[in-house]
Scaffold this motif. Structure first.
Motif, PDB file in Angstrom:
ATOM      1  N   CYS A   1      -6.475  -2.066   1.641  1.00 41.17           N
ATOM      2  CA  CYS A   1      -6.157  -0.653   1.676  1.00 41.17           C
ATOM      3  C   CYS A   1      -7.444   0.124   1.420  1.00 41.17           C
ATOM      4  CB  CYS A   1      -5.112  -0.318   0.620  1.00 41.17           C
ATOM      5  SG  CYS A   1      -4.717   1.442   0.604  1.00 41.17           S
ATOM      6  N   GLN A   2      -7.800   0.956   2.355  1.00 38.23           N
ATOM      7  CA  GLN A   2      -9.043   1.713   2.259  1.00 38.23           C
ATOM      8  C   GLN A   2      -9.092   2.604   1.019  1.00 38.23           C
ATOM      9  OE1 GLN A   2      -9.638   4.147   5.707  1.00 38.23           O
ATOM     10  NE2 GLN A   2     -11.368   5.229   4.839  1.00 38.23           N
ATOM     11  N   HIS A   3      -7.959   3.167   0.633  1.00 33.90           N
ATOM     12  CA  HIS A   3      -7.928   4.117  -0.467  1.00 33.90           C
ATOM     13  C   HIS A   3      -7.549   3.491  -1.810  1.00 33.90           C
ATOM     14  CE1 HIS A   3      -8.545   7.235   2.464  1.00 33.90           C
ATOM     15  NE2 HIS A   3      -7.517   6.786   3.153  1.00 33.90           N
ATOM     16  N   ALA A   4      -7.236   2.223  -1.836  1.00 39.28           N
ATOM     17  CA  ALA A   4      -6.791   1.578  -3.075  1.00 39.28           C
ATOM     18  C   ALA A   4      -7.808   1.693  -4.210  1.00 39.28           C
ATOM     19  CB  ALA A   4      -6.429   0.113  -2.822  1.00 39.28           C
ATOM     20  N   PRO A   5      -9.094   1.446  -3.994  1.00 36.70           N
ATOM     21  CA  PRO A   5     -10.032   1.548  -5.120  1.00 36.70           C
ATOM     22  C   PRO A   5     -10.014   2.929  -5.777  1.00 36.70           C
ATOM     23  CG  PRO A   5     -11.085   0.441  -3.282  1.00 36.70           C
ATOM     24  CD  PRO A   5      -9.764   0.974  -2.777  1.00 36.70           C
ATOM     25  N   THR A   6      -9.954   3.958  -4.964  1.00 36.68           N
ATOM     26  CA  THR A   6      -9.919   5.323  -5.503  1.00 36.68           C
ATOM     27  C   THR A   6      -8.606   5.590  -6.226  1.00 36.68           C
ATOM     28  OG1 THR A   6     -11.350   6.092  -3.730  1.00 36.68           O
ATOM     29  CG2 THR A   6     -10.104   7.766  -4.928  1.00 36.68           C
ATOM     30  N   LEU A   7      -7.487   5.269  -5.583  1.00 33.48           N
ATOM     31  CA  LEU A   7      -6.179   5.536  -6.181  1.00 33.48           C
ATOM     32  C   LEU A   7      -5.990   4.812  -7.505  1.00 33.48           C
ATOM     33  CD1 LEU A   7      -3.913   5.402  -3.024  1.00 33.48           C
ATOM     34  CD2 LEU A   7      -4.487   7.424  -4.379  1.00 33.48           C
ATOM     35  N   PHE A   8      -6.333   3.541  -7.525  1.00 31.50           N
ATOM     36  CA  PHE A   8      -6.109   2.754  -8.728  1.00 31.50           C
ATOM     37  C   PHE A   8      -7.111   3.072  -9.845  1.00 31.50           C
ATOM     38  CE2 PHE A   8      -3.414   0.464  -5.868  1.00 31.50           C
ATOM     39  CZ  PHE A   8      -2.404  -0.030  -6.664  1.00 31.50           C
ATOM     40  N   SER A   9      -8.196   3.753  -9.504  1.00 38.54           N
ATOM     41  CA  SER A   9      -9.150   4.162 -10.543  1.00 38.54           C
ATOM     42  C   SER A   9      -8.773   5.493 -11.183  1.00 38.54           C
ATOM     43  CB  SER A   9     -10.562   4.255  -9.965  1.00 38.54           C
ATOM     44  OG  SER A   9     -10.681   5.383  -9.108  1.00 38.54           O
ATOM     45  N   LEU A  10      -7.921   6.272 -10.539  1.00 33.72           N
ATOM     46  CA  LEU A  10      -7.546   7.592 -11.053  1.00 33.72           C
ATOM     47  C   LEU A  10      -6.561   7.527 -12.202  1.00 33.72           C
ATOM     48  CD1 LEU A  10      -7.192   9.530  -7.683  1.00 33.72           C
ATOM     49  CD2 LEU A  10      -9.043   9.707  -9.364  1.00 33.72           C
ATOM     50  N   ALA A  11      -5.630   6.602 -12.127  1.00 32.81           N
ATOM     51  CA  ALA A  11      -4.582   6.493 -13.147  1.00 32.81           C
ATOM     52  C   ALA A  11      -3.892   5.150 -12.994  1.00 32.81           C
ATOM     53  CB  ALA A  11      -3.568   7.617 -12.978  1.00 32.81           C
ATOM     54  N   PRO A  12      -3.233   4.697 -14.044  1.00 36.01           N
ATOM     55  CA  PRO A  12      -2.470   3.446 -13.906  1.00 36.01           C
ATOM     56  C   PRO A  12      -1.331   3.630 -12.902  1.00 36.01           C
ATOM     57  CG  PRO A  12      -2.637   4.126 -16.206  1.00 36.01           C
ATOM     58  CD  PRO A  12      -3.168   5.249 -15.384  1.00 36.01           C
ATOM     59  N   ILE A  13      -1.159   2.677 -12.033  1.00 33.91           N
ATOM     60  CA  ILE A  13      -0.073   2.712 -11.052  1.00 33.91           C
ATOM     61  C   ILE A  13       0.827   1.518 -11.335  1.00 33.91           C
ATOM     62  CG2 ILE A  13       0.532   2.541  -8.607  1.00 33.91           C
ATOM     63  CD1 ILE A  13      -2.149   3.898  -7.996  1.00 33.91           C
ATOM     64  N   TYR A  14       2.109   1.823 -11.572  1.00 32.28           N
ATOM     65  CA  TYR A  14       3.074   0.767 -11.905  1.00 32.28           C
ATOM     66  C   TYR A  14       4.168   0.609 -10.857  1.00 32.28           C
ATOM     67  CZ  TYR A  14       0.784   1.313 -16.391  1.00 32.28           C
ATOM     68  OH  TYR A  14      -0.167   1.388 -17.372  1.00 32.28           O
TER      69      TYR A  14
ATOM     70  N   PHE B   1       0.263  -9.325  -0.240  1.00 32.23           N
ATOM     71  CA  PHE B   1       0.798 -10.016  -1.415  1.00 32.23           C
ATOM     72  C   PHE B   1      -0.267 -10.839  -2.150  1.00 32.23           C
ATOM     73  CE2 PHE B   1       4.969  -9.843   1.087  1.00 32.23           C
ATOM     74  CZ  PHE B   1       5.270  -8.596   0.569  1.00 32.23           C
ATOM     75  N   GLN B   2      -1.445 -10.960  -1.565  1.00 35.66           N
ATOM     76  CA  GLN B   2      -2.566 -11.631  -2.224  1.00 35.66           C
ATOM     77  C   GLN B   2      -3.570 -10.624  -2.790  1.00 35.66           C
ATOM     78  OE1 GLN B   2      -2.739 -14.982  -2.801  1.00 35.66           O
ATOM     79  NE2 GLN B   2      -0.667 -14.904  -1.999  1.00 35.66           N
ATOM     80  N   SER B   3      -3.186  -9.365  -2.846  1.00 36.06           N
ATOM     81  CA  SER B   3      -4.089  -8.317  -3.317  1.00 36.06           C
ATOM     82  C   SER B   3      -4.071  -8.194  -4.840  1.00 36.06           C
ATOM     83  CB  SER B   3      -3.698  -6.975  -2.714  1.00 36.06           C
ATOM     84  OG  SER B   3      -4.459  -5.940  -3.306  1.00 36.06           O
ATOM     85  N   PRO B   4      -5.229  -8.199  -5.475  1.00 38.74           N
ATOM     86  CA  PRO B   4      -5.291  -8.023  -6.925  1.00 38.74           C
ATOM     87  C   PRO B   4      -4.857  -6.624  -7.375  1.00 38.74           C
ATOM     88  CG  PRO B   4      -7.494  -8.337  -6.003  1.00 38.74           C
ATOM     89  CD  PRO B   4      -6.523  -8.503  -4.886  1.00 38.74           C
ATOM     90  N   TYR B   5      -4.741  -5.676  -6.450  1.00 41.68           N
ATOM     91  CA  TYR B   5      -4.257  -4.346  -6.817  1.00 41.68           C
ATOM     92  C   TYR B   5      -2.800  -4.382  -7.282  1.00 41.68           C
ATOM     93  CZ  TYR B   5      -8.517  -2.326  -5.023  1.00 41.68           C
ATOM     94  OH  TYR B   5      -9.838  -2.006  -4.828  1.00 41.68           O
ATOM     95  N   LEU B   6      -2.104  -5.456  -7.010  1.00 38.70           N
ATOM     96  CA  LEU B   6      -0.703  -5.574  -7.426  1.00 38.70           C
ATOM     97  C   LEU B   6      -0.546  -6.069  -8.859  1.00 38.70           C
ATOM     98  CD1 LEU B   6       0.752  -7.215  -4.195  1.00 38.70           C
ATOM     99  CD2 LEU B   6       0.791  -4.801  -4.839  1.00 38.70           C
ATOM    100  N   LYS B   7      -1.620  -6.383  -9.532  1.00 38.27           N
ATOM    101  CA  LYS B   7      -1.543  -7.068 -10.824  1.00 38.27           C
ATOM    102  C   LYS B   7      -0.805  -6.294 -11.910  1.00 38.27           C
ATOM    103  CE  LYS B   7      -6.022  -5.591 -12.454  1.00 38.27           C
ATOM    104  NZ  LYS B   7      -7.389  -5.922 -12.661  1.00 38.27           N
ATOM    105  N   ASN B   8      -0.750  -4.972 -11.857  1.00 37.71           N
ATOM    106  CA  ASN B   8      -0.048  -4.190 -12.877  1.00 37.71           C
ATOM    107  C   ASN B   8       1.261  -3.577 -12.381  1.00 37.71           C
ATOM    108  OD1 ASN B   8      -1.864  -4.556 -15.056  1.00 37.71           O
ATOM    109  ND2 ASN B   8      -3.276  -3.160 -14.044  1.00 37.71           N
ATOM    110  N   ILE B   9       1.646  -3.909 -11.169  1.00 36.12           N
ATOM    111  CA  ILE B   9       2.861  -3.328 -10.587  1.00 36.12           C
ATOM    112  C   ILE B   9       4.088  -3.926 -11.272  1.00 36.12           C
ATOM    113  CG2 ILE B   9       4.220  -3.094  -8.466  1.00 36.12           C
ATOM    114  CD1 ILE B   9       1.592  -1.431  -8.591  1.00 36.12           C
ATOM    115  N   THR B  10       4.963  -3.035 -11.770  1.00 38.80           N
ATOM    116  CA  THR B  10       6.202  -3.479 -12.409  1.00 38.80           C
ATOM    117  C   THR B  10       7.416  -3.196 -11.538  1.00 38.80           C
ATOM    118  OG1 THR B  10       6.411  -1.390 -13.604  1.00 38.80           O
ATOM    119  CG2 THR B  10       5.284  -3.201 -14.736  1.00 38.80           C
ATOM    120  N   SER B  11       7.283  -2.282 -10.575  1.00 39.50           N
ATOM    121  CA  SER B  11       8.389  -2.037  -9.638  1.00 39.50           C
ATOM    122  C   SER B  11       7.813  -1.783  -8.252  1.00 39.50           C
ATOM    123  CB  SER B  11       9.266  -0.871 -10.104  1.00 39.50           C
ATOM    124  OG  SER B  11       8.549   0.338 -10.132  1.00 39.50           O
TER     125      SER B  11
END
Length: 105
Positions: A10-23, A38-48
């Motif tokens: 995701c092109q915008h993931a680094p920016t989005l995930f650096s702004l605030a916690p995303i759950y 599903f192999q993306s480390p950006y999913l590591k804090n996703i609860t829903s």
């Protein structure tokens, strides 16, 4: 968020995930990129996670169930997809999804 199929990210993931916690994330049009998603480390804090109306299949559920980054996932919505008993079994048997308590088919 739009997932780049060619770059498998995701092109915008680094920016989005650096702004605030995303759950929580609602994702659409992910079928063609599900394996890399599903192999993306950006999913590591996703609860829903909502994956409604994505035309996902049992094969996609095997990919999701083997994700090393969804260990905190507790709530999952999969409404209006093409998931049968094999996909549901993959989720139920997944050691990676040990905290998953609610799945909406």
């Amino acid at each position: 968020m739009k997932w780049n199929k060619r770059e498998h990210k995701c092109q915008h993931a680094p920016t989005l995930f650096s702004l605030a916690p995303i759950y929580h994330i609602d994702l659409t049009d992910v079928t063609s990129v599900s394996e890399s998603l599903f192999q993306s480390p950006y999913l590591k804090n996703i609860t829903s996670l909502s994956l409604d109306r994505n035309n996902l299949t049992d094969e996609n559920m095997l990919q999701l169930a083997s994700s090393p980054y969804l260990g905190k996932l507790r709530w999952l919505s999969l409404m209006f997809n093409s998931i049968d008993i094999d996909g549901a079994a993959a989720l139920a048997e997944s050691k990676s999804l040990a905290k998953l308590k609610y799945v909406n088919f």
